[in-house]
Design a protein around this motif. Structure first.
Motif, mmCIF file in Angstrom:
data_model
loop_
_atom_site.group_PDB
_atom_site.id
_atom_site.type_symbol
_atom_site.label_atom_id
_atom_site.label_comp_id
_atom_site.label_asym_id
_atom_site.label_seq_id
_atom_site.Cartn_x
_atom_site.Cartn_y
_atom_site.Cartn_z
ATOM 1 N N ASP A 1 0.854 -1.180 0.000
ATOM 2 C CA ASP A 1 0.000 0.000 0.000
ATOM 3 C C ASP A 1 0.890 1.230 0.000
ATOM 4 O O ASP A 1 1.589 1.501 0.986
ATOM 5 C CB ASP A 1 -0.913 0.023 1.238
ATOM 6 N N GLY A 2 0.875 1.955 -1.118
ATOM 7 C CA GLY A 2 1.664 3.175 -1.224
ATOM 8 C C GLY A 2 0.818 4.390 -0.892
ATOM 9 O O GLY A 2 -0.203 4.633 -1.524
ATOM 10 N N LEU A 3 1.239 5.124 0.122
ATOM 11 C CA LEU A 3 0.558 6.340 0.530
ATOM 12 C C LEU A 3 1.431 7.542 0.164
ATOM 13 O O LEU A 3 2.501 7.386 -0.425
ATOM 14 C CB LEU A 3 0.265 6.303 2.028
ATOM 15 N N THR A 4 1.017 8.718 0.539
ATOM 16 C CA THR A 4 1.755 9.929 0.185
ATOM 17 C C THR A 4 3.171 9.922 0.737
ATOM 18 O O THR A 4 4.120 10.245 0.033
ATOM 19 C CB THR A 4 1.006 11.177 0.703
ATOM 20 N N ASP A 5 3.326 9.537 2.006
ATOM 21 C CA ASP A 5 4.628 9.633 2.661
ATOM 22 C C ASP A 5 5.280 8.306 3.003
ATOM 23 O O ASP A 5 6.397 8.283 3.510
ATOM 24 C CB ASP A 5 4.504 10.452 3.950
ATOM 25 N N ASP A 6 4.591 7.195 2.777
ATOM 26 C CA ASP A 6 5.194 5.909 3.109
ATOM 27 C C ASP A 6 4.561 4.779 2.305
ATOM 28 O O ASP A 6 3.558 4.967 1.634
ATOM 29 C CB ASP A 6 5.108 5.612 4.609
ATOM 30 N N VAL A 7 5.194 3.629 2.404
ATOM 31 C CA VAL A 7 4.706 2.420 1.745
ATOM 32 C C VAL A 7 4.711 1.307 2.786
ATOM 33 O O VAL A 7 5.662 1.146 3.544
ATOM 34 C CB VAL A 7 5.601 2.023 0.549
ATOM 35 N N THR A 8 3.619 0.536 2.811
ATOM 36 C CA THR A 8 3.507 -0.583 3.736
ATOM 37 C C THR A 8 3.542 -1.884 2.950
ATOM 38 O O THR A 8 2.842 -2.029 1.954
ATOM 39 C CB THR A 8 2.183 -0.505 4.520
ATOM 40 N N LEU A 9 4.367 -2.814 3.398
ATOM 41 C CA LEU A 9 4.441 -4.166 2.835
ATOM 42 C C LEU A 9 3.938 -5.121 3.906
ATOM 43 O O LEU A 9 4.445 -5.122 5.033
ATOM 44 C CB LEU A 9 5.881 -4.508 2.445
ATOM 45 N N ARG A 10 2.917 -5.932 3.561
ATOM 46 C CA ARG A 10 2.354 -6.890 4.509
ATOM 47 C C ARG A 10 2.381 -8.290 3.901
ATOM 48 O O ARG A 10 2.081 -8.467 2.727
ATOM 49 C CB ARG A 10 0.898 -6.543 4.825
ATOM 50 N N VAL A 11 2.692 -9.254 4.745
ATOM 51 C CA VAL A 11 2.565 -10.667 4.379
ATOM 52 C C VAL A 11 1.686 -11.282 5.458
ATOM 53 O O VAL A 11 1.977 -11.160 6.654
ATOM 54 C CB VAL A 11 3.936 -11.376 4.334
#
Length: 82
Positions: free
Chosen positions: A64-74
């Motif tokens: 999930d790419g947001l304005t200020d960060d990106v989250t990687l989930r498994v």
């Protein structure tokens, strides 16, 4: 980031054909990334999910790419590792 993760998921799917690995990519994943290191992290997380998760449920990889960060989930269904 999406390119590195997509490539690694494809390799994991080929190496573990008996398991379903789903990939969802949303938002902006542009940036300066250490692709090989992130692929290594993803490989370790997915292999843990394969080893410890229920064999009948899919493993889900999400970016999930947001304005200020990106989250990687498994995620998977199985015992929680602490």
């Amino acid at each position: 980031l999406a390119t590195f993760i997509r490539d690694e998921v494809e390799q994991l799917r080929g190496a573990h054909q008996e398991r379903q690995i789903d990939l969802t990519i949303q938002g902006d994943t542009l940036g300066f990334w250490d692709g090989q290191r992130l692929q290594q992290v993803l490989r370790n997380l997915v292999c843990n999910a394969i080893h410890y998760g229920k064999e009948t449920t899919p493993i889900r990889v999400a970016i999930d790419g947001l304005t200020d960060d990106v989250t990687l989930r498994v995620s998977n269904h199985g015992e929680v590792l602490e």
